[in-house]
Design a protein around this motif. Structure first.
Motif, PDB file in Angstrom:
ATOM      1  N   ILE A   1      40.536  -9.374  30.136  1.00 13.51           N
ATOM      2  CA  ILE A   1      40.015  -9.088  31.401  1.00 13.51           C
ATOM      3  C   ILE A   1      40.779  -9.497  32.839  1.00 13.51           C
ATOM      4  O   ILE A   1      40.641  -8.710  33.791  1.00 13.51           O
ATOM      5  N   LEU A   2      41.280 -10.516  32.605  1.00  9.94           N
ATOM      6  CA  LEU A   2      42.472 -10.924  33.746  1.00  9.94           C
ATOM      7  C   LEU A   2      43.111  -9.922  34.167  1.00  9.94           C
ATOM      8  O   LEU A   2      43.529  -9.583  35.363  1.00  9.94           O
ATOM      9  N   VAL A   3      43.800  -9.062  33.063  1.00  2.98           N
ATOM     10  CA  VAL A   3      44.840  -8.089  33.350  1.00  2.98           C
ATOM     11  C   VAL A   3      44.250  -6.961  34.064  1.00  2.98           C
ATOM     12  O   VAL A   3      44.743  -6.245  34.903  1.00  2.98           O
ATOM     13  N   VAL A   4      42.926  -6.369  33.449  1.00  3.27           N
ATOM     14  CA  VAL A   4      42.269  -5.449  34.187  1.00  3.27           C
ATOM     15  C   VAL A   4      41.809  -5.747  35.797  1.00  3.27           C
ATOM     16  O   VAL A   4      42.071  -4.830  36.692  1.00  3.27           O
ATOM     17  N   VAL A   5      41.258  -6.963  36.182  1.00  2.81           N
ATOM     18  CA  VAL A   5      41.227  -7.343  37.314  1.00  2.81           C
ATOM     19  C   VAL A   5      42.312  -7.352  38.247  1.00  2.81           C
ATOM     20  O   VAL A   5      42.285  -6.937  39.248  1.00  2.81           O
TER      21      VAL A   5
ATOM     22  N   LEU B   1      44.990  -5.549  37.611  1.00  2.60           N
ATOM     23  CA  LEU B   1      45.400  -4.015  37.772  1.00  2.60           C
ATOM     24  C   LEU B   1      44.477  -3.389  39.002  1.00  2.60           C
ATOM     25  O   LEU B   1      45.039  -2.647  39.733  1.00  2.60           O
ATOM     26  N   LEU B   2      43.112  -3.546  38.821  1.00  2.00           N
ATOM     27  CA  LEU B   2      42.215  -2.893  39.724  1.00  2.00           C
ATOM     28  C   LEU B   2      42.370  -3.329  41.271  1.00  2.00           C
ATOM     29  O   LEU B   2      42.586  -2.728  42.319  1.00  2.00           O
ATOM     30  N   ILE B   3      42.701  -4.753  41.392  1.00  3.55           N
ATOM     31  CA  ILE B   3      43.143  -5.324  42.638  1.00  3.55           C
ATOM     32  C   ILE B   3      44.223  -4.724  43.274  1.00  3.55           C
ATOM     33  O   ILE B   3      44.478  -4.437  44.419  1.00  3.55           O
ATOM     34  N   GLY B   4      45.294  -4.484  42.376  1.00  2.09           N
ATOM     35  CA  GLY B   4      46.625  -3.890  42.806  1.00  2.09           C
ATOM     36  C   GLY B   4      46.376  -2.497  43.089  1.00  2.09           C
ATOM     37  O   GLY B   4      46.999  -1.849  44.398  1.00  2.09           O
ATOM     38  N   VAL B   5      45.817  -1.843  42.635  1.00  2.00           N
ATOM     39  CA  VAL B   5      45.385  -0.248  42.895  1.00  2.00           C
ATOM     40  C   VAL B   5      44.650  -0.241  44.096  1.00  2.00           C
ATOM     41  O   VAL B   5      44.796   0.478  44.914  1.00  2.00           O
ATOM     42  N   MET B   6      43.819  -1.286  44.413  1.00  2.00           N
ATOM     43  CA  MET B   6      42.955  -1.008  45.732  1.00  2.00           C
ATOM     44  C   MET B   6      43.859  -1.379  46.853  1.00  2.00           C
ATOM     45  O   MET B   6      43.845  -0.721  47.698  1.00  2.00           O
TER      46      MET B   6
END
Length: 268
Positions: A1-5, A7-12
């Protein structure tokens, strides 16, 4: 989950940077016509600014400063100056910012679909003109006795104004086509029209180059040219990804830009 979060923050973060950090895209063109005593012309084109509460006066200040550094001969805005409402433009005195733009021959625009403002088109044009933005509505003008500039109302405005936009053949019928013809048309649709009328350069926007992946796949299917440069016979076409954003202030798979077009006129 941490990796996904993460990744999402990085994309944003990347998407926000892509939407707010404008690159300058350069094109060098040759037009095989004489343009009075002009040998070259530096056109700076910025489309789809979408000024409003998201793309605000601070962003406009950055844009004006960036354009002035390029020392343009002429500045063109092929549509979508605002994001459907005049209120932020008037309230934040954005017109004063436009008056800071420096160029040899001035600042010109045509209207895009968002400039219609639900039938308040004439009101918007008055405000734009007062800001030094010369709006060309299905009209051609001769600049410096050297080249013609044509601006067309966006095709979508017909439903709001109840006025059918003029055919390009009608606008150009009395022009001296031995001189260069430059055209602003918001949507890069029906490119054959410009080719048939001997247009040397058409500049457009509207597509945002998809703005958010995978929307670019859709825009590439809808338009013969949805971003970049195309040459058809003697006609050149440039479509910009635009300066602002529509909807979310992020870009994925595209970048906001200012376009610099260096034209060299070659006498036959």
């Amino acid at each position: 989950i941490l990796v996904v979060v993460i990744l999402l923050i990085g994309v944003m973060v990347y998407g926000t940077w892509s939407a707010r950090s404008a690159k300058v895209t350069n094109y060098d063109l040759k037009i095989n016509k004489t343009a009075g005593n002009l040998k070259t012309l530096k056109v700076v084109m910025v489309s789809d600014i979408h000024l409003g509460s998201v793309v605000n006066n601070r962003r406009l200040t950055q844009m004006v400063n960036q354009i002035n550094k390029l020392k343009p001969d002429i500045v063109l805005i092929p549509g979508d100056i605002i994001d459907s409402s005049l209120d932020p433009f008037v309230r934040e005195k954005m017109g004063d910012n436009f008056k800071r733009l420096k160029s040899v021959y001035g600042l010109y625009a045509c209207l895009g679909n968002h400039d219609g403002m639900r039938s308040k088109v004439d009101e918007g044009v008055k405000v734009f003109n007062a800001a030094g933005i010369n709006v060309l509505r299905d009209k051609a003008i001769l600049i410096n006795n050297s080249f013609y500039l044509i601006g067309r109302d966006d095709i979508s405005l017909q439903s709001q104004t109840k006025v059918k936009r003029k055919e390009l053949s009608y606008i150009t019928k009395d022009l001296d086509k031995s001189k260069p013809l430059l055209l602003m048309d918001h949507q890069p649709a029906n490119l054959g029209d410009a080719e048939n009328q001997g247009i040397d350069l058409q500049v457009s926007g509207h597509t945002h180059a998809g703005q958010l992946f995978p929307a670019n796949i859709v825009t590439s299917l809808l338009f013969e040219l949805d971003y970049g440069y195309l040459e058809k016979n003697n006609s050149n076409y440039i479509v910009s990804s635009g300066y602002g954003t529509w909807g979310p202030p992020i870009r994925l798979g595209s970048r906001c830009e200012i376009v610099e077009i260096n034209i060299k006129f070659i006498s036959k």
